[in-house]
Enzyme design. Structure first.
Site, mmCIF file in Angstrom:
data_model
loop_
_atom_site.group_PDB
_atom_site.id
_atom_site.type_symbol
_atom_site.label_atom_id
_atom_site.label_comp_id
_atom_site.label_asym_id
_atom_site.label_seq_id
_atom_site.Cartn_x
_atom_site.Cartn_y
_atom_site.Cartn_z
ATOM 1 N N CYS A 86 -5.953 1.711 5.636
ATOM 2 C CA CYS A 86 -6.825 0.899 5.910
ATOM 3 C C CYS A 86 -6.063 0.603 7.464
ATOM 4 C CB CYS A 86 -5.833 0.100 5.103
ATOM 5 S SG CYS A 86 -4.826 -0.438 5.428
ATOM 6 N N CYS A 89 -2.081 -0.341 7.512
ATOM 7 C CA CYS A 89 -1.588 0.771 7.498
ATOM 8 C C CYS A 89 -1.522 1.636 8.775
ATOM 9 C CB CYS A 89 -1.663 2.280 6.502
ATOM 10 S SG CYS A 89 -1.061 0.569 4.735
ATOM 11 N N HIS A 98 0.902 -1.350 0.278
ATOM 12 C CA HIS A 98 -0.232 0.142 0.295
ATOM 13 C C HIS A 98 1.116 1.629 0.148
ATOM 14 C CE1 HIS A 98 -3.854 -2.205 1.911
ATOM 15 N NE2 HIS A 98 -3.135 -2.911 0.892
ATOM 16 N N GLU A 124 0.949 4.075 2.125
ATOM 17 C CA GLU A 124 1.306 4.338 3.511
ATOM 18 C C GLU A 124 2.566 3.704 3.574
ATOM 19 O OE1 GLU A 124 -2.589 4.883 3.335
ATOM 20 O OE2 GLU A 124 -1.387 3.375 2.184
#
Length: 159
Positions: A86, A89, A56, A58
């Protein structure tokens, strides 16, 4: 007092997310890590490009910042991300010891675009035996040996 975001950094994260989509490289998520008013590292979502479900925006930004700074702790740094993190993250942000997280779109916005993390939060509230992904504990006494070795180790680096 609540920390205040640098809106230029947040705009940069949003622009990176949009570029990631328009270039065909990945999903609509990007992030950057800043320290003392300077960008330390940037990351974009590369889940499909790298076949890595943990890639992801992040997480890729955190990995890049840790590498650039030569440390596993990002204390003193801030995360700017195009969308509310999320659960994975958000957890990574805590583990990285970030001082603050600033985001653009909300989790609800992401859900409207087909990225719905609400089921994860629901799963985490359930008893492990009731979750859709079974989690079964076994060999607890044997597994403790790893922690015993950690406790006894004179070479450990606490984190």
């Amino acid at each position: 007092m609540e920390p205040q975001p640098n809106l230029d950094f947040l705009r940069r994260a949003i622009a990176l997310a949009t570029q990631n989509v328009t270039s065909g490289r990945g999903g609509p998520f990007a992030a950057l890590i800043a320290r003392d008013g300077q960008i330390v590292a940037e990351g974009v979502n590369t889940v499909t490009a790298t076949n890595d479900p943990t890639a992801h925006g992040e997480v890729t930004a955190i990995r890049a910042a840790c590498k650039a700074m030569g440390t596993f702790s990002l204390a003193g740094c801030e995360l700017y991300t195009s969308c509310e993190p999320c659960p994975m993250c958000l957890a990574a942000s805590h583990w990285a010891r970030l001082d603050a997280v600033f985001y653009g779109s909300s989790a609800e916005d992401a859900a409207k675009a087909g990225f719905d993390d609400a089921f994860l939060y629901e799963e985490f509230r359930k008893d492990p035996a009731s979750r859709s992904l079974p989690a079964v504990q076994a060999l607890r006494d044997e597994a403790w040996s790893s922690f015993a070795a950690w406790i006894a180790s004179p070479n450990k680096i606490a984190y």
